[in-house]
Design an enzyme around this catalytic site. Structure first.
Site, PDB file in Angstrom:
ATOM      1  N   TYR A   1      -1.860  -0.794  11.076  1.00 51.76           N
ATOM      2  CA  TYR A   1      -1.996  -1.436   9.757  1.00 51.76           C
ATOM      3  C   TYR A   1      -0.814  -1.088   8.854  1.00 51.76           C
ATOM      4  O   TYR A   1      -0.129  -1.976   8.338  1.00 51.76           O
ATOM      5  CB  TYR A   1      -3.318  -1.012   9.085  1.00 51.76           C
ATOM      6  CG  TYR A   1      -3.324  -1.287   7.594  1.00 51.76           C
ATOM      7  CD1 TYR A   1      -3.355  -2.594   7.110  1.00 51.76           C
ATOM      8  CD2 TYR A   1      -3.271  -0.243   6.666  1.00 51.76           C
ATOM      9  CE1 TYR A   1      -3.339  -2.857   5.735  1.00 51.76           C
ATOM     10  CE2 TYR A   1      -3.260  -0.495   5.296  1.00 51.76           C
ATOM     11  CZ  TYR A   1      -3.283  -1.796   4.843  1.00 51.76           C
ATOM     12  OH  TYR A   1      -3.254  -2.050   3.484  1.00 51.76           O
TER      13      TYR A   1
ATOM     14  N   THR B   1       0.818  -1.213   0.000  1.00 54.45           N
ATOM     15  CA  THR B   1       0.000   0.000   0.000  1.00 54.45           C
ATOM     16  C   THR B   1       0.854   1.266   0.000  1.00 54.45           C
ATOM     17  O   THR B   1       1.990   1.253   0.500  1.00 54.45           O
ATOM     18  CB  THR B   1      -0.901   0.001   1.259  1.00 54.45           C
ATOM     19  OG1 THR B   1      -1.526   1.268   1.403  1.00 54.45           O
ATOM     20  CG2 THR B   1      -0.101  -0.288   2.529  1.00 54.45           C
ATOM     21  N   ASP B   2       0.286   2.360  -0.501  1.00 58.94           N
ATOM     22  CA  ASP B   2       0.993   3.651  -0.451  1.00 58.94           C
ATOM     23  C   ASP B   2       1.093   4.188   0.975  1.00 58.94           C
ATOM     24  O   ASP B   2       1.855   5.125   1.243  1.00 58.94           O
ATOM     25  CB  ASP B   2       0.318   4.686  -1.362  1.00 58.94           C
ATOM     26  CG  ASP B   2      -1.141   4.981  -1.022  1.00 58.94           C
ATOM     27  OD1 ASP B   2      -1.694   4.356  -0.091  1.00 58.94           O
ATOM     28  OD2 ASP B   2      -1.720   5.860  -1.694  1.00 58.94           O
ATOM     29  N   GLU B   3       0.313   3.590   1.907  1.00 56.77           N
ATOM     30  CA  GLU B   3       0.328   4.099   3.288  1.00 56.77           C
ATOM     31  C   GLU B   3       1.671   3.900   3.970  1.00 56.77           C
ATOM     32  O   GLU B   3       1.930   4.503   5.018  1.00 56.77           O
ATOM     33  CB  GLU B   3      -0.773   3.431   4.112  1.00 56.77           C
ATOM     34  CG  GLU B   3      -2.148   3.725   3.571  1.00 56.77           C
ATOM     35  CD  GLU B   3      -3.251   3.316   4.522  1.00 56.77           C
ATOM     36  OE1 GLU B   3      -2.980   3.099   5.710  1.00 56.77           O
ATOM     37  OE2 GLU B   3      -4.392   3.223   4.056  1.00 56.77           O
TER      38      GLU B   3
ATOM     39  N   LYS C   1       2.301  -3.375   7.195  1.00 61.98           N
ATOM     40  CA  LYS C   1       2.536  -3.496   5.742  1.00 61.98           C
ATOM     41  C   LYS C   1       3.959  -3.037   5.407  1.00 61.98           C
ATOM     42  O   LYS C   1       4.637  -3.651   4.592  1.00 61.98           O
ATOM     43  CB  LYS C   1       1.502  -2.683   4.951  1.00 61.98           C
ATOM     44  CG  LYS C   1       0.086  -3.210   5.013  1.00 61.98           C
ATOM     45  CD  LYS C   1      -0.094  -4.610   4.426  1.00 61.98           C
ATOM     46  CE  LYS C   1       0.083  -4.675   2.919  1.00 61.98           C
ATOM     47  NZ  LYS C   1      -0.273  -6.010   2.379  1.00 61.98           N
TER      48      LYS C   1
END
Ligand code: NAD
Ligand code: TDX
Length: 332
Positions: free
Chosen positions: A148, A121-123, A152
């Site tokens: 979260y 993810t870009d997060e 990741k």
């Protein structure tokens, strides 16, 4: 790549990817999925039984994963706990699945010499100011905010280390926010659509000015397949389709679609640690691998998604009440 193992293939994006794979290739596909609350067998209905099978199991269970991986030519790893709000309530399944699960898979592909694509993810890059002219690139330093996104980020680091130290044949992609059919009603867009359908009001965290970079899940799938087939081993590719919108704009598009007034929503308690803005620069994927998104108009993609939720009330309705009760307990 004749035999492909898709972890998390009964979830929102994984199931879309399985449909995409069946349409775009001749591959035989095995889905490995624990069938958590986020999974749905219905999302895999209609696929040819001769080419798709479902194995119910945990990606963190080496006794299941090792022999299964060894039967395949490639693994595409979607399985994860995926919802930020849940990770604030109880981070432990996030650590278990996202970190221990990815570790277990890496050990399996290492032993079997099987190609891996890791979906992230870009997060992992943290967030941007609203007026920052920069967007995330593959060179942006990692700076995750939530349980979260930190798990990741950790899973990405494990993959990088296994490539460098053990020569594992892996690629990584970091994608922006997905929308489309089969997304769980806990997530922003399905929650607001189904709030309106059930006679409630959309719920905006805080002022609603946080920006997400929306991409249709079908475009995420085509990008992952492009990387699986043509990506360079050891490389990371960012996936995005220039879809920046703030949450207020999205809610007002949904209200407009239903003919409701533009102010027919509630501001609710903000998310702790809420990332302000995500924005992806997908130049590397576009120029090096020639990928282009098919869904370029967010409002029409959103309209089709709204109509899908209108037509599939039987699918989401059984989950709606419990999800809303969980949000209400937190003032959201
Ligand atoms: P989802 O929550 O809809 O689906 C996750 C799937 O993984 C479910 O089918 C679940 O049963 C399965 N799963 C969970 N734990 C498992 C375990 N221990 N073993 C086997 N299966 C397990 O998630 P999603 O939105 O489809 O996200 C899929 C992947 O894409 C995740 O890795 C996520 O981090 C990544 N991603 C999501 C987005 C997004 O906008 N949703 C954006 C970028 C990246
Ligand atoms: O009711 C809501 N009201 C609201 O304002 C909900 C559920 C969310 N929000 C806001 C929070 C975010 O700014 O909407 C935005 C999107 O929220 P989510 O759907 O929870 O997505 P996000 O936290 O951005 O993470 C998503 O994109 C990146 C996926 O859930 C992740 O799996 C993915 O990695």
């Amino acid at each position: 790549m004749d035999r492909i193992l898709v972890t998390g293939g009964a979830g929102f994006i994984g199931s879309n990817f399985v449909h995409h794979l069946i349409g775009a290739t001749e591959a035989e596909v095995t889905v490995l999925d624990k069938l958590t609350y986020a999974a749905s067998r219905e999302s895999l209905a209609g696929l040819p039984e001769s080419r798709v099978r479902l194995v119910v199991g945990d990606v963190a269970d080496a006794a299941v994963v090792d022999p299964l991986v060894a039967e395949h030519d490639a693994v595409v790893h979607f399985a994860a706990e995926s919802h930020n709000d849940n990770s604030l309530r109880d981070p432990s399944p996030f650590v278990q699945t996202n970190l221990v699960g990815t570790f277990t898979l890496l050990e399996a592909v290492r032993k079997a010499g099987v190609r891996l694509h890791h979906v992230s993810t870009d997060e992992v890059y943290g967030d941007l100011e609203l007026d920052d002219p920069q967007r995330f690139t593959e060179a942006t330093p990692y700076d995750p905010s939530s349980p979260y996104s930190s798990t990741k980020a950790g899973s990405d680091m494990l993959v990088r280390a296994w490539v460098r130290s053990f020569g594992v044949q892996a690629t990584i992609s970091n994608c922006s926010n997905n929308y489309g059919p089969w997304q769980h009603v806990e997530k922003f867009i399905p929650r607001q659509i189904t709030n309106v359908i059930t006679g409630g009001r959309p719920k905006l965290y805080g002022a609603g000015l946080n920006v997400r970079d929306w991409i249709h899940t079908e475009d995420h799938s085509s990008a992952v397949l492009t990387i699986l087939q043509n990506g360079k081993i050891g490389e990371t590719y960012l996936i995005g389709a220039d879809g920046e919108r703030n949450n207020l704009e999205v809610v007002q598009m949904i209200l407009r679609h239903f003919g409701r007034p533009a102010d027919d929503f509630d501001h609710v308690t903000d998310r702790a640690g809420h990332d302000l803005r995500y924005a992806i620069d997908a130049t590397k994927l576009r120029t090096e691998l020639g990928w282009e998104p098919a869904y370029r108009d967010f409002e029409s993609g959103l309209a089709a998604t709204i109509e899908w939720y209108v037509a599939h009330e039987d699918w989401w309705r059984p989950h709606k009440e419990a999800v809303e009760a969980g949000y209400a307990a937190k003032g959201q």
